[in-house]
Motif scaffolding. Structure first.
Motif, PDB file in Angstrom:
ATOM      1  N   ILE A 142       6.531  -3.678  -2.300  1.00 51.26           N
ATOM      2  CA  ILE A 142       5.921  -2.562  -1.578  1.00 51.26           C
ATOM      3  C   ILE A 142       4.787  -2.015  -2.439  1.00 51.26           C
ATOM      4  CG2 ILE A 142       6.314  -0.288  -0.566  1.00 51.26           C
ATOM      5  CD1 ILE A 142       9.270  -1.095  -0.292  1.00 51.26           C
ATOM      6  N   HIS A 143       3.561  -2.054  -1.916  1.00 52.35           N
ATOM      7  CA  HIS A 143       2.384  -1.596  -2.656  1.00 52.35           C
ATOM      8  C   HIS A 143       1.999  -0.192  -2.185  1.00 52.35           C
ATOM      9  CE1 HIS A 143       2.141  -6.030  -2.905  1.00 52.35           C
ATOM     10  NE2 HIS A 143       1.633  -5.805  -4.109  1.00 52.35           N
TER      11      HIS A 143
ATOM     12  N   SER B 224      -5.480   2.731  -8.811  1.00 49.23           N
ATOM     13  CA  SER B 224      -4.527   1.674  -9.115  1.00 49.23           C
ATOM     14  C   SER B 224      -3.497   1.576  -7.984  1.00 49.23           C
ATOM     15  CB  SER B 224      -3.830   1.951 -10.443  1.00 49.23           C
ATOM     16  OG  SER B 224      -3.109   3.172 -10.376  1.00 49.23           O
ATOM     17  N   VAL B 225      -2.634   0.603  -8.112  1.00 46.23           N
ATOM     18  CA  VAL B 225      -1.629   0.353  -7.079  1.00 46.23           C
ATOM     19  C   VAL B 225      -0.263   0.285  -7.732  1.00 46.23           C
ATOM     20  CG1 VAL B 225      -0.830  -1.250  -5.305  1.00 46.23           C
ATOM     21  CG2 VAL B 225      -3.273  -0.887  -5.626  1.00 46.23           C
TER      22      VAL B 225
ATOM     23  N   GLU C 102      -8.608  -9.396   0.409  1.00 47.49           N
ATOM     24  CA  GLU C 102      -7.741  -9.389  -0.764  1.00 47.49           C
ATOM     25  C   GLU C 102      -7.800  -8.012  -1.425  1.00 47.49           C
ATOM     26  OE1 GLU C 102      -7.090 -11.771  -4.993  1.00 47.49           O
ATOM     27  OE2 GLU C 102      -8.886 -12.089  -3.789  1.00 47.49           O
ATOM     28  N   GLY C 103      -6.642  -7.547  -1.860  1.00 46.12           N
ATOM     29  CA  GLY C 103      -6.587  -6.246  -2.519  1.00 46.12           C
ATOM     30  C   GLY C 103      -6.355  -5.091  -1.575  1.00 46.12           C
TER      31      GLY C 103
END
Length: 682
Positions: free
Chosen positions: A424-425, A432-433, A597-598
């Motif tokens: 889980i992000h 930041s993550v 992405e990201g």
């Protein structure tokens, strides 16, 4: 990777032709013996030995094929005893054995040692070419499930008694099946190496410099030896209440005894405790799965002639249980730590690893949790299906009948597999993550749970004519089937479905992979009216017409890893439909862009939102029996033409939207084929 060899091939610029061998021998024996007016025995035996060679088992490049040997044997004894004209008993005992051994063309050569790849077993049993996946290119290397070495024995015992008493036709009985299964656990023993272009921006560039996206390997292997049993009992009463009304009543009970592993090499992941449970734990059965003993399945139906013998109304509803769980249980519990371990090493921007030099690095193992266990719902309800139908059949003339009906079904507690340890992000204010895993000591945990369902509804119409010289039948089905578990085109284990987002499993609901909205079939049998000369009379012409709607396709992303939290399906910004679809571009790929992405989210494209090409098929056969001089002997001549108009029936289009062939159709089904046969019957 070979160079292009077809300058006219467009996006498909490489063509290879190799012999695909399928050589087999069948042996069949059957003996019927009549002991007395009350006792009859039938004994049968069948053996099939087959050699197969598939040059494209691992890739479209023919260097990565496989050879296989198949053995299939079956023996059975049926015994029928007549107690009286109204009481008959039938008993059956049978045995079947299946044996499969598949090896790659490269078996015997340790390419892992030649290439100097570290961290992979050197056991010659798992020799061959490692699996290399480069986004946008066909897979390279031997299939990662080779060698495939398994055997299965099944023992089947059943008994059925029929009793006719007054207006009742009673049937009652039971059966028992005992299964033995042995298989070498070999998946990913040579490693799987994936390049996605995350370092250079180009997947082949990453391959050239040796920077991988992720790797997989199996640490330690085992051979499962499983034993399971299935029991069943049933009662059925066909009650002829009046000459115009028959009622069908019945009930069946099924019990599936989960398999046990004779060596104890068996473990299960318990999500309640977050622990791996081993065989022998006093709190769990030896199989590590609790039995569901409440599988009672009632059935009800009737046939009614309300007006005259020309009109019949039929209705039926029944419940059925799915008990074929040996394969998903084996896949879940027989490939688990500590007996055999599947490990995934993901890319690390901080460490710039894994690389060819160190694909299974200890640094990554410390930074990431690489061990990936499996789990199976311990107190799972049995998958069950409710089926129901209502039909009206009307006879218009002596040989013309029309039937209209509704058919439906609803499946509940269907099995599917997903990662219960999905990362889980959570984006933070500083850019930041934050990452969180429910079970931080493990990597991905593929869990098999019984929570999916399905629905099917169909209108069916049938017209049939039976005459002395001409018989025909026309069937039409208009239907829709939806579910959240079918996955025929994906890489999930047989009988289960993968899930993109384990926290949003409702997003998997969509058209079933086998959905076809329209289905029209017709057949004709016509005995030609010619008489006279022996060569012109008694000919028969048969034909079959089939028209199907296309099956659906799910746009997806090649190389995405659910274990790394990457979107396996793209976003959807349009319908995907083209006004004039062609084999080179069947749907609008631009309507399905990759998730950036990201972004730490999943694609919003649903399952099966693109419909593939329809199918048309028309075949004709001409045949005749010629009497032979000896009584009881005949010669049959048969000429058959399949796909007479030579329709082009395409396979579904490429569903991976991030490859060069996205949206294109690479293959078509068989063209027109003819065959002529002579059969001597005596």
């Amino acid at each position: 990777i070979p160079l292009p060899n077809d300058p006219q091939g467009g996006v498909f610029n490489y063509v290879a032709n190799k012999v695909d061998v399928d050589r087999f021998n069948d042996y069949v024996a059957k003996v019927d013996y009549h002991f007395s007016d009350s006792d009859n025995v039938s004994i049968r035996y069948l053996h099939n030995r087959r050699f197969v060679s598939n040059p494209f088992a691992g890739s479209i490049f023919p260097a990565f094929g496989k050879d296989g040997i198949r053995h299939f044997s079956m023996a059975g004894v049926n015994f029928t005893h007549t107690f009286s004209p109204s009481v008959i008993n039938q008993s059956m005992v049978s045995f079947s054995r299946k044996r499969t051994l598949d090896e790659s063309f490269n078996f015997g050569t340790s390419f892992v040692e030649q290439f100097g790849i570290t961290g992979i077993t050197k056991d010659p049993v798992f020799s061959g070419f490692p699996r290399i996946r480069i986004d946008g290119f066909p897979n390279t290397g031997d299939a990662n499930n080779l060698p495939l070495d398994w055997a299965e024995n099944d023992y089947h015992f059943s008994n059925t008694m029929t009793i006719i008493k007054g207006q009742h036709n009673l049937r009652l009985g039971g059966e028992m099946i005992r299964s033995q299964f042995a298989q070498l656990v070999s998946n990913n023993a040579r490693g799987v190496f994936r390049f996605r272009g995350r370092w250079t921006g180009d997947s082949f560039g990453d391959f050239l410099i040796g920077f991988l996206n992720n790797t997989n390997r199996r640490v330690r292997t085992t051979k499962n030896h499983l034993f399971s049993r299935t029991w069943a009992g049933f009662f059925q009463d066909d009650w002829k209440i009046t000459p115009n009304l028959t009622l069908n009543l019945g009930v069946r009970w099924d019990l599936f005894v989960p398999p046990i592993e004779q060596e104890g090499n068996w473990s299960n992941f318990d999500p309640d405790t977050g622990q791996i449970i081993l065989t022998g734990d006093p709190n769990f059965p030896e199989s590590l799965i609790f039995m569901d003993k409440n599988n009672f399945a009632p059935r009800l139906g009737f046939a009614w002639r309300p007006f005259s013998s020309r009109t019949v109304i039929r209705m039926g509803i029944g419940q059925f249980y799915g008990l074929s769980l040996l394969n998903p249980i084996r896949n879940s519990l027989g490939r688990n730590p500590p007996f055999t371990i599947l490990q995934t090493f993901g890319r690390s921007k901080k460490l710039k690893l894994p690389t060819w030099d160190d694909p299974f690095a200890d640094k990554i193992a410390k930074e990431q949790k690489v061990n990936n266990p499996h789990g199976y719902e311990m107190r799972a309800p049995s998958a069950n299906l409710y089926q129901y139908n209502l039909t009206i059949e009307q006879q218009f003339a002596q040989d013309l009948v029309m039937e209209l009906g509704y058919v439906g079904s609803k499946g509940t507690h269907l099995g599917r597999r997903y990662n219960i340890n999905q990362t889980i992000h959570t984006p933070l204010d500083d850019g930041s993550v934050d990452k969180f895993n429910p079970y931080p000591e493990f990597g991905g945990i593929q869990f098999y749970a019984f929570e999916a369902d399905s629905n099917y509804h169909a209108f069916q119409a049938t017209f049939r004519k039976r005459g002395r010289g001409l018989n025909y039948r026309l069937n039409y089905v208009f239907s829709k089937t939806i579910d959240d578990a079918s996955r025929l085109n994906g890489g999930a284990a047989a009988g289960v479905s993968g899930v993109q987002d384990a926290l949003n499993r409702a997003a998997e609901r969509g058209l079933s992979d086998f959905h076809r909205r329209h289905n029209l079939t017709g057949s004709i049998i016509y005995k030609l009216p010619f008489r006279g000369h022996v060569l012109t009379r008694d000919w028969q012409v048969n034909s079959i017409l089939r028209l199907y709607s296309g099956t659906p396709v799910s746009p997806e992303i090649q190389g995405a890893s659910l274990l790394l939290g990457e979107a396996t399906r793209p976003d959807r910004i349009g319908s995907g439909k083209l006004d004039n679809p062609t084999p080179e571009r069947w749907y609008n790929v631009d309507h399905f862009p990759e998730v950036p992405e990201g972004s730490f989210r999943f694609g919003n494209t649903g399952r099966n939102v693109v419909i593939g090409p329809s199918r048309k098929h028309f075949s004709v056969s001409v045949m005749r029996y010629f009497p032979m001089p000896k009584e009881g002997h005949r010669l049959q001549f048969r000429w058959e033409v399949f796909n007479v108009p030579n329709f082009t029936n395409f396979f579904p289009p490429e569903e991976r939207v991030n490859v060069k062939t996205a949206g294109a159709i690479a293959r078509a089904r068989d063209p027109r084929v003819m065959q002529v046969a002579l059969k001597y019957i005596f």
